[in-house]
Write an enzyme that holds these catalytic residues in place. Structure first.
Site, PDB file in Angstrom:
ATOM      1  N   ASP A   1       0.808  -1.228   0.000  1.00  0.00           N
ATOM      2  CA  ASP A   1       0.000   0.000   0.000  1.00  0.00           C
ATOM      3  C   ASP A   1       0.842   1.280   0.000  1.00  0.00           C
ATOM      4  OD1 ASP A   1       1.016   0.364   2.554  1.00  0.00           O
ATOM      5  OD2 ASP A   1      -0.786  -0.300   3.572  1.00  0.00           O
TER       6      ASP A   1
ATOM      7  N   TYR B   1      10.801   4.516   2.111  1.00  0.00           N
ATOM      8  CA  TYR B   1      11.591   3.446   2.744  1.00  0.00           C
ATOM      9  C   TYR B   1      13.070   3.495   2.341  1.00  0.00           C
ATOM     10  CZ  TYR B   1       7.779   0.855   4.981  1.00  0.00           C
ATOM     11  OH  TYR B   1       6.753   0.466   5.803  1.00  0.00           O
TER      12      TYR B   1
HETATM   13  P1  NAD Z   1      -0.845  -8.503  13.314  1.00  0.00           P
HETATM   14  O1  NAD Z   1       0.156  -9.219  14.127  1.00  0.00           O
HETATM   15  O2  NAD Z   1      -1.728  -7.497  13.960  1.00  0.00           O
HETATM   16  O3  NAD Z   1      -1.809  -9.568  12.618  1.00  0.00           O
HETATM   17  C1  NAD Z   1      -1.365 -10.686  11.935  1.00  0.00           C
HETATM   18  C2  NAD Z   1      -2.209 -11.907  12.274  1.00  0.00           C
HETATM   19  O4  NAD Z   1      -1.644 -13.036  11.608  1.00  0.00           O
HETATM   20  C3  NAD Z   1      -2.245 -12.262  13.772  1.00  0.00           C
HETATM   21  O5  NAD Z   1      -3.571 -12.320  14.236  1.00  0.00           O
HETATM   22  C4  NAD Z   1      -1.554 -13.631  13.832  1.00  0.00           C
HETATM   23  O6  NAD Z   1      -2.087 -14.489  14.812  1.00  0.00           O
HETATM   24  C5  NAD Z   1      -1.799 -14.170  12.426  1.00  0.00           C
HETATM   25  N1  NAD Z   1      -0.863 -15.211  12.002  1.00  0.00           N
HETATM   26  C6  NAD Z   1       0.457 -15.323  12.267  1.00  0.00           C
HETATM   27  N2  NAD Z   1       0.965 -16.403  11.675  1.00  0.00           N
HETATM   28  C7  NAD Z   1      -0.042 -17.009  11.005  1.00  0.00           C
HETATM   29  C8  NAD Z   1      -0.133 -18.175  10.189  1.00  0.00           C
HETATM   30  N3  NAD Z   1       0.932 -18.925   9.953  1.00  0.00           N
HETATM   31  N4  NAD Z   1      -1.336 -18.492   9.665  1.00  0.00           N
HETATM   32  C9  NAD Z   1      -2.418 -17.730   9.914  1.00  0.00           C
HETATM   33  N5  NAD Z   1      -2.392 -16.606  10.672  1.00  0.00           N
HETATM   34  C10 NAD Z   1      -1.225 -16.252  11.215  1.00  0.00           C
HETATM   35  O7  NAD Z   1      -0.033  -7.831  12.122  1.00  0.00           O
HETATM   36  P2  NAD Z   1      -0.431  -6.581  11.227  1.00  0.00           P
HETATM   37  O8  NAD Z   1       0.277  -5.385  11.728  1.00  0.00           O
HETATM   38  O9  NAD Z   1      -1.879  -6.534  11.075  1.00  0.00           O
HETATM   39  O10 NAD Z   1       0.230  -6.965   9.850  1.00  0.00           O
HETATM   40  C11 NAD Z   1      -0.139  -8.129   9.128  1.00  0.00           C
HETATM   41  C12 NAD Z   1       0.742  -8.319   7.933  1.00  0.00           C
HETATM   42  O11 NAD Z   1       0.449  -7.365   6.929  1.00  0.00           O
HETATM   43  C13 NAD Z   1       2.233  -8.158   8.217  1.00  0.00           C
HETATM   44  O12 NAD Z   1       2.950  -9.063   7.416  1.00  0.00           O
HETATM   45  C14 NAD Z   1       2.499  -6.742   7.777  1.00  0.00           C
HETATM   46  O13 NAD Z   1       3.845  -6.521   7.517  1.00  0.00           O
HETATM   47  C15 NAD Z   1       1.649  -6.699   6.554  1.00  0.00           C
HETATM   48  N6  NAD Z   1       1.302  -5.390   6.030  1.00  0.00           N
HETATM   49  C16 NAD Z   1       1.594  -5.187   4.735  1.00  0.00           C
HETATM   50  C17 NAD Z   1       1.259  -4.023   4.119  1.00  0.00           C
HETATM   51  C18 NAD Z   1       1.635  -3.848   2.688  1.00  0.00           C
HETATM   52  O14 NAD Z   1       1.545  -2.780   2.175  1.00  0.00           O
HETATM   53  N7  NAD Z   1       2.066  -4.895   2.000  1.00  0.00           N
HETATM   54  C19 NAD Z   1       0.607  -3.023   4.825  1.00  0.00           C
HETATM   55  C20 NAD Z   1       0.308  -3.255   6.146  1.00  0.00           C
HETATM   56  C21 NAD Z   1       0.642  -4.461   6.748  1.00  0.00           C
HETATM   57  C1  G6P Z   2       3.146   0.498   5.268  1.00  0.00           C
HETATM   58  C2  G6P Z   2       3.916  -0.486   4.445  1.00  0.00           C
HETATM   59  C3  G6P Z   2       3.739  -1.869   5.002  1.00  0.00           C
HETATM   60  C4  G6P Z   2       4.132  -1.915   6.455  1.00  0.00           C
HETATM   61  C5  G6P Z   2       3.334  -0.907   7.232  1.00  0.00           C
HETATM   62  C6  G6P Z   2       3.838  -0.813   8.663  1.00  0.00           C
HETATM   63  O1  G6P Z   2       1.793   0.318   5.119  1.00  0.00           O
HETATM   64  O2  G6P Z   2       3.539  -0.472   3.105  1.00  0.00           O
HETATM   65  O3  G6P Z   2       4.473  -2.753   4.239  1.00  0.00           O
HETATM   66  O4  G6P Z   2       3.898  -3.188   6.996  1.00  0.00           O
HETATM   67  O5  G6P Z   2       3.477   0.356   6.649  1.00  0.00           O
HETATM   68  O6  G6P Z   2       3.016   0.011   9.415  1.00  0.00           O
HETATM   69  P1  G6P Z   2       3.038  -0.019  10.994  1.00  0.00           P
HETATM   70  O7  G6P Z   2       2.024   0.995  11.366  1.00  0.00           O
HETATM   71  O8  G6P Z   2       2.669  -1.422  11.403  1.00  0.00           O
HETATM   72  O9  G6P Z   2       4.414   0.335  11.406  1.00  0.00           O
HETATM   73 MN    MN Z   3       4.486  -2.283   2.123  1.00  0.00          MN
END
Ligand code: NAD
Ligand code: G6P
Ligand code: MN
Length: 442
Positions: A172, A264
């Protein structure tokens, strides 16, 4: 009439789930919905989220939508149409270690960048490959829309193990950068056709064509960035860490005014400044645990206590909308343009074809169609990217081969690392901290 869709959220207990579901509900005309399934390995978090989503469905009048939460992959994925993946293997407790261990050695400690990102990558490949495997078994026709980080590393791992998986890897950040720029400098992002290239969390804009203004607005935005720092907008508004990250975009742009950078890049270009500003006892993971995670638990608690007013407390913004736009683009052949993480295959002509890159791509009924940039990229960007790609590939090799030597090479080559001695010290500490999660390295 489009069939009503079943959406499974892998990592259902994620604090991002309410924002994503809000976007799903807001777009129900384009994404008709029959069922939402929350899949997680943590029953407590999944149950909390079940209550929150059930509350949202009721509030918004979605009486016919079925909701379930499960820790059973067969129940979660069988018959599903879309899997939105957002797992965090090891949770925030391990994110805290990813951030604090490198910082204790004087290096960048970050969720997805530097050695924290590499440690997270080693955990995340395992969890995500497992989910992709389940989907191949129980819902081979479903699309997986993946947000799980670190995106470059997990995409490379999936590409190797499941090259034919119906999966879109997205981040995102570009949409959040664009929204922030547009809000700060008075543009309407809806009119923009941005062009960008790089690796995930490691890239540059080359132009931003504005359809209304009929010109490339990137040069004037660069000018503004060098004189007037931005305030954070969108779903991160008011957040101190994000404010600092966006302020660093001005530093980068002042020194390298050819492109708008991804924020980043601060970790690779100015690691010294980042470390200087960091508090090694209180990092981003601590803030998120005391912020989003606490808010989510409180929402569920209030619902359990029978409260009916002022319950919802989550960020809503482009993050949820972006993934929903991908789903509707696939479903309705909308052919919208996104920045996606795809095998290069000539998209950046002078970069190795087997790199996983982030470039514009159109999404429609047949899947993802990345564009080719046609022009070669500069030696500066190419050099930075080649080193980073090689480091990431070595890490993925280390994972599949169980190779300590490859892991050490990956850690040494990472652009935030000044020497092999500190790389080895951090690797050894990370192996100990990640015993439960990493494959054995010999
Ligand atoms: P979070 O810890 O709040 O939630 C993640 C959930 O995944 C938890 O409830 C956990 O129990 C569950 N989980 C862990 N291992 C698992 C497995 N093997 N199978 C099923 N469920 C499992 O984390 P978050 O801050 O909500 O972030 C979630 C993911 O999204 C992270 O990888 C984060 O880096 C990613 N993220 C990516 C973007 C992006 O732009 N690509 C943006 C925001 C967050
Ligand atoms: C952005 C990035 C994600 C990252 C997130 C972390 O959305 O694109 O890849 O996981 O920021 O945000 P946080 O609030 O968890 O530090
Ligand atoms: Mn990202």
């Amino acid at each position: 009439m489009t069939k009503k869709q079943i959406i499974t959220i892998a990592g259902g207990g994620s604090t991002y789930t309410p924002g994503i579901i809000q976007a799903v509900l807001n777009n129900a005309d384009r994404l008709p919905l029959s069922e939402i399934r929350l899949y997680d390995i943590d029953e407590q978090r999944n149950d909390d989220m079940y209550l929150i989503i059930q509350y949202m469905l009721k509030k918004e009048g979605f009486k016919d939508v079925v909701i379930s939460s499960t820790e059973d992959p067969e129940k979660a994925f069988t018959g599903s149409d879309f899997i939105f993946s957002q797992i965090r293997v090891g949770g925030m407790k391990m994110r805290e270690k990813d951030e604090k261990i490198p910082l204790n050695h004087g290096l960048v400690g970050q969720e997805t960048c530097g050695l924290g990102g590499f440690a997270y990558g080693m955990r995340s490949m395992n969890g995500l490959l497992e989910i992709v495997g389940y989907v191949q078994e129980y819902a081979p026709n479903a699309w997986i829309l993946n947000y799980t980080n670190p995106e470059s590393i997990v995409s490379e791992a999936v590409r190797r193990q499941y090259p034919k998986a119906k999966m879109i890897n997205a981040c995102d950040m570009t949409i959040s950068i664009e929204e922030t720029i547009a809000v700060n400098y008075g543009y309407d992002r809806k009119n923009w056709i941005p062009t960008y290239y790089g690796l995930n969390h490691f890239g540059w804009y080359t132009s931003i064509y504005d359809k209304e203004l009929k010109r490339d607005v990137m040069p004037e935005i660069i000018e503004k960035l060098t004189t007037q720092e931005m305030e954070v907008a969108d779903f991160n508004a008011g957040d101190k860490t994000w404010q600092e990250a966006f302020s660093m975009m001005s530093v980068i742009t002042k020194n390298f005014p050819q492109n708008i950078p991804n924020n980043y890049l601060e970790y690779y270009l100015y690691p010294d400044m980042v470390v200087e500003h960091a508090d090694k006892d209180y990092t981003r993971a601590n803030m998120v645990m005391e912020g989003r995670e606490k808010n989510t638990k409180e929402m569920a608690e209030k619902i359990r206590d029978g409260a009916t007013e002022d319950i919802l407390n989550f960020n809503f913004g482009e993050h949820g909308q972006y993934i929903v736009d991908m789903a509707t683009s696939l479903l309705n052949d909308e052919r919208r343009r996104f920045m996606l993480i795809v095998p290069n295959q000539g998209a950046i002509p002078n970069l190795r074809a087997d790199a996983v890159v982030e470039v514009p791509a159109y999404v429609g009924a047949t899947g993802v169609e990345p564009i080719s940039l046609r022009e070669p990229i500069s030696d500066f960007h190419k050099g930075l990217m080649e080193a980073q790609v090689a480091a990431e590939k070595l890490l993925v090799d280390a994972y599949f081969e169980g190779s300590y030597q490859k892991a050490l090479q990956a850690f040494t080559l990472n652009q935030t690392v000044p020497n092999a001695r500190v790389a080895k010290n951090i690797l050894d500490e990370m192996i100990e901290a990640n015993k439960e999660y990493w494959p054995k390295l010999v």
